[in-house]
Design an enzyme around this catalytic site. Sequence first.
Site, PDB file in Angstrom:
ATOM      1  N   GLU A 174      -0.698  44.208  24.402  1.00 16.48           N
ATOM      2  CA  GLU A 174      -1.556  44.838  25.426  1.00 16.48           C
ATOM      3  C   GLU A 174      -2.696  45.478  24.661  1.00 16.48           C
ATOM      4  O   GLU A 174      -2.473  46.298  23.772  1.00 16.48           O
ATOM      5  CB  GLU A 174      -0.757  45.866  26.234  1.00 16.48           C
ATOM      6  CG  GLU A 174       0.420  45.267  27.010  1.00 16.48           C
ATOM      7  CD  GLU A 174       0.045  44.126  27.947  1.00 16.48           C
ATOM      8  OE1 GLU A 174      -1.108  44.079  28.425  1.00 16.48           O
ATOM      9  OE2 GLU A 174       0.899  43.248  28.188  1.00 16.48           O
TER      10      GLU A 174
ATOM     11  N   CYS B 255      -6.781  53.029  27.590  1.00 18.22           N
ATOM     12  CA  CYS B 255      -7.246  51.637  27.683  1.00 18.22           C
ATOM     13  C   CYS B 255      -7.771  51.367  29.089  1.00 18.22           C
ATOM     14  O   CYS B 255      -8.585  50.476  29.290  1.00 18.22           O
ATOM     15  CB  CYS B 255      -6.114  50.696  27.341  1.00 18.22           C
ATOM     16  SG  CYS B 255      -4.639  51.105  28.248  1.00 18.22           S
TER      17      CYS B 255
HETATM   18  P1  NAD Z   1      -5.760  50.041  16.694  1.00 21.20           P
HETATM   19  O1  NAD Z   1      -5.894  48.598  17.024  1.00 21.20           O
HETATM   20  O2  NAD Z   1      -6.696  50.636  15.726  1.00 21.20           O
HETATM   21  O3  NAD Z   1      -4.295  50.331  16.126  1.00 21.20           O
HETATM   22  C1  NAD Z   1      -3.135  49.888  16.807  1.00 21.20           C
HETATM   23  C2  NAD Z   1      -2.042  49.665  15.796  1.00 21.20           C
HETATM   24  O4  NAD Z   1      -2.401  48.563  14.965  1.00 21.20           O
HETATM   25  C3  NAD Z   1      -1.824  50.851  14.854  1.00 21.20           C
HETATM   26  O5  NAD Z   1      -0.455  50.997  14.591  1.00 21.20           O
HETATM   27  C4  NAD Z   1      -2.577  50.436  13.616  1.00 21.20           C
HETATM   28  O6  NAD Z   1      -2.123  51.046  12.434  1.00 21.20           O
HETATM   29  C5  NAD Z   1      -2.315  48.947  13.603  1.00 21.20           C
HETATM   30  N1  NAD Z   1      -3.299  48.195  12.821  1.00 21.20           N
HETATM   31  C6  NAD Z   1      -4.618  48.452  12.679  1.00 21.20           C
HETATM   32  N2  NAD Z   1      -5.183  47.529  11.883  1.00 21.20           N
HETATM   33  C7  NAD Z   1      -4.217  46.679  11.519  1.00 21.20           C
HETATM   34  C8  NAD Z   1      -4.175  45.514  10.712  1.00 21.20           C
HETATM   35  N3  NAD Z   1      -5.272  45.035  10.120  1.00 21.20           N
HETATM   36  N4  NAD Z   1      -2.996  44.875  10.567  1.00 21.20           N
HETATM   37  C9  NAD Z   1      -1.889  45.345  11.169  1.00 21.20           C
HETATM   38  N5  NAD Z   1      -1.861  46.433  11.951  1.00 21.20           N
HETATM   39  C10 NAD Z   1      -3.007  47.091  12.133  1.00 21.20           C
HETATM   40  O7  NAD Z   1      -5.781  50.816  18.093  1.00 21.20           O
HETATM   41  P2  NAD Z   1      -5.756  52.378  18.354  1.00 21.20           P
HETATM   42  O8  NAD Z   1      -7.071  52.960  17.948  1.00 21.20           O
HETATM   43  O9  NAD Z   1      -4.523  52.995  17.831  1.00 21.20           O
HETATM   44  O10 NAD Z   1      -5.642  52.375  19.951  1.00 21.20           O
HETATM   45  C11 NAD Z   1      -6.754  52.128  20.773  1.00 21.20           C
HETATM   46  C12 NAD Z   1      -6.780  50.692  21.252  1.00 21.20           C
HETATM   47  O11 NAD Z   1      -5.565  50.376  21.896  1.00 21.20           O
HETATM   48  C13 NAD Z   1      -7.871  50.463  22.298  1.00 21.20           C
HETATM   49  O12 NAD Z   1      -8.472  49.218  22.072  1.00 21.20           O
HETATM   50  C14 NAD Z   1      -7.098  50.466  23.615  1.00 21.20           C
HETATM   51  O13 NAD Z   1      -7.732  49.775  24.648  1.00 21.20           O
HETATM   52  C15 NAD Z   1      -5.813  49.832  23.188  1.00 21.20           C
HETATM   53  N6  NAD Z   1      -4.731  50.183  24.089  1.00 21.20           N
HETATM   54  C16 NAD Z   1      -4.344  49.267  25.013  1.00 21.20           C
HETATM   55  C17 NAD Z   1      -3.340  49.558  25.914  1.00 21.20           C
HETATM   56  C18 NAD Z   1      -2.906  48.561  26.949  1.00 21.20           C
HETATM   57  O14 NAD Z   1      -1.859  48.751  27.553  1.00 21.20           O
HETATM   58  N7  NAD Z   1      -3.670  47.508  27.192  1.00 21.20           N
HETATM   59  C19 NAD Z   1      -2.713  50.804  25.868  1.00 21.20           C
HETATM   60  C20 NAD Z   1      -3.129  51.727  24.902  1.00 21.20           C
HETATM   61  C21 NAD Z   1      -4.135  51.403  24.014  1.00 21.20           C
END
Ligand code: NAD
Length: 541
Positions: free
Chosen positions: A293, A327
């Site tokens: 998501e 999100c």
């Molecule tokens: P992010 O993508 O920066 O991080 C999410 C997770 O991915 C973290 O645990 C992070 O450490 C990990 N990550 C980051 N880079 C990585 C890589 N290169 N390889 C492996 N793992 C990696 O997101 P965030 O800033 O924590 O959250 C915000 C984002 O999440 C926004 O885009 C938001 O829309 C989305 N979000 C979506 C939903 C949904 O239900 N659709 C819900 C909440 C948040």
Amino acid sequence: MPYGFFTVDTPLNEITHEYRPGSPERTAVHDAYKKMFNTQMRVPLYLGDEEVYTNETRPIRPPHDHQHIVGSYSVAKPEHVKRAIDNALTAKKEWAAMSWEHRISIFIKAADLIAGPYRAMINAGTMINQSKNIFQAEIDATCESVDFLKFNAAFASDIYQQQPAPGNGVFNRIEHRPLEGFTYAVTPFNFTAIAINLTSCMAMMGNVVVWKPSDHQMYTAKIIMDIFKEAGLPDGVITLVSGDPEMITDIVLKHPAFAGLHFTGSTFVFQELWQKIGQNIKNYKTYPRIVGETGGKDFILAHPTADIDVVATAITRGAFEYQGQKCSAASRIYLPKSTAQDIIDKVVANVKSFTMGSPEDMSHFITAVIHEGSFDKLVSYIDQAKKDNDVEVLVGGTYDKSKGYFVSPTVLQTTNPKYTTMETELFGPVVTIHVYDDEKWDETIDLVDSTSIYGLTGAVIAQDRYVIEEASKRLVNAAGNFYINDKPSGAVVGQQPFGGARASGTNDKAGSMQNLLRWVSPRLIKETMVPAKDYRYPHMG
Ligand code: NAD
């Protein structure tokens, strides 16, 4: 071996506490906040056989007071990740064999711990770690977490009841097996409840889970692990590794026993993970389940018949609650010329009435954004908007990171419906309004549908039922969660299962049976009572 069939009834949603001035719940959270803010929390790696405090650590700083340190978390080395996987696989045997009602009881107990003795602590932790105001912390860390745990228990119970049709002379049955191997949960910073859900829903179905939380949610990650432990979760069922996300993920995704990814976060990280899974596909014992998501560019489309107070409130709450870091936050708004100015005046007045500061002061609506990277990104878009001719800053546009990452809630108005802030997810307190000619309602629906790569949430606000039906039909793929006469955020577990398609994810609806079904692999068993002993059929004479 159970001596009965058990069911878990659909629960009622957890009641939200209001935290009015002088209330006992407000005092409890305030006291917890103060105590926790002035204590150091050390977060270990949870490797299954041991909690490891590594020499290399990173500080945990509240986003609203970044020079203050409330603790540190451990940084994993490759051998820790491998140990977490090995120990998870060792725990799998007993865990998968445990009767489901015992597995589920652990998570129902976790829900009751959160709703009761841990409520003030998990709320205060979410205020400190993720800079949520008390109400946002309550609806996330307590209410949504409790709902995920209890509703998922009921969905699991429903899944196990699902059985095939009977036949003559045979006994057909289905076992909803956990996936073969281990699963991987990667969670974002913005919801404590998402961290709880992504890990626990897979574990509930008999899977073992390696969890990599966000670096910006490590403080509440420890509270979650403590609650799971107190609820009786056996070691190794959910392991936690923190640190370099790429290193951890590469080790996990190369492992032949990797069986499923449960991801929530940004679109581009998810796409990278999916690509890596594709590259490793020949190494796996089983095809992994991939659930993600991801981002959104969520809209509010107001029709000329819309009630202006309803639109103004939907924009104000939808765009700015939790500093726009949901999100589902409304970030592109389409207003008809005939009522736009009245709506804008109300939104601007609302925004001017917000107060901003530390969540410790519970009167604030707005606190800080999560980290410096987010602050700098938002500032760059705001500064660019100040220079561009096709966009105007209506309110906000200021920022200050001297003490915390504070960006004042900002409303932009653009004449260009494809202006960058109408298309790009900023994930902060910035909303952009485009005003359309009332006669161009028809074209505006197409514009809403085609403007961004996402398809997460959206709202149409109108009083004319023909209009509502038309928008609802024509925007069928524009949002996985579609709202009529409301803001596009604030989904409640069980009532509005959440998720979007297009670049917003696989739409496996967190908080629904559909999601839980992704974490089981059914085995059909047909037992024949009096098996045939001759290959010939009657028609053969
Ligand atoms: P992010 O993508 O920066 O991080 C999410 C997770 O991915 C973290 O645990 C992070 O450490 C990990 N990550 C980051 N880079 C990585 C890589 N290169 N390889 C492996 N793992 C990696 O997101 P965030 O800033 O924590 O959250 C915000 C984002 O999440 C926004 O885009 C938001 O829309 C989305 N979000 C979506 C939903 C949904 O239900 N659709 C819900 C909440 C948040």
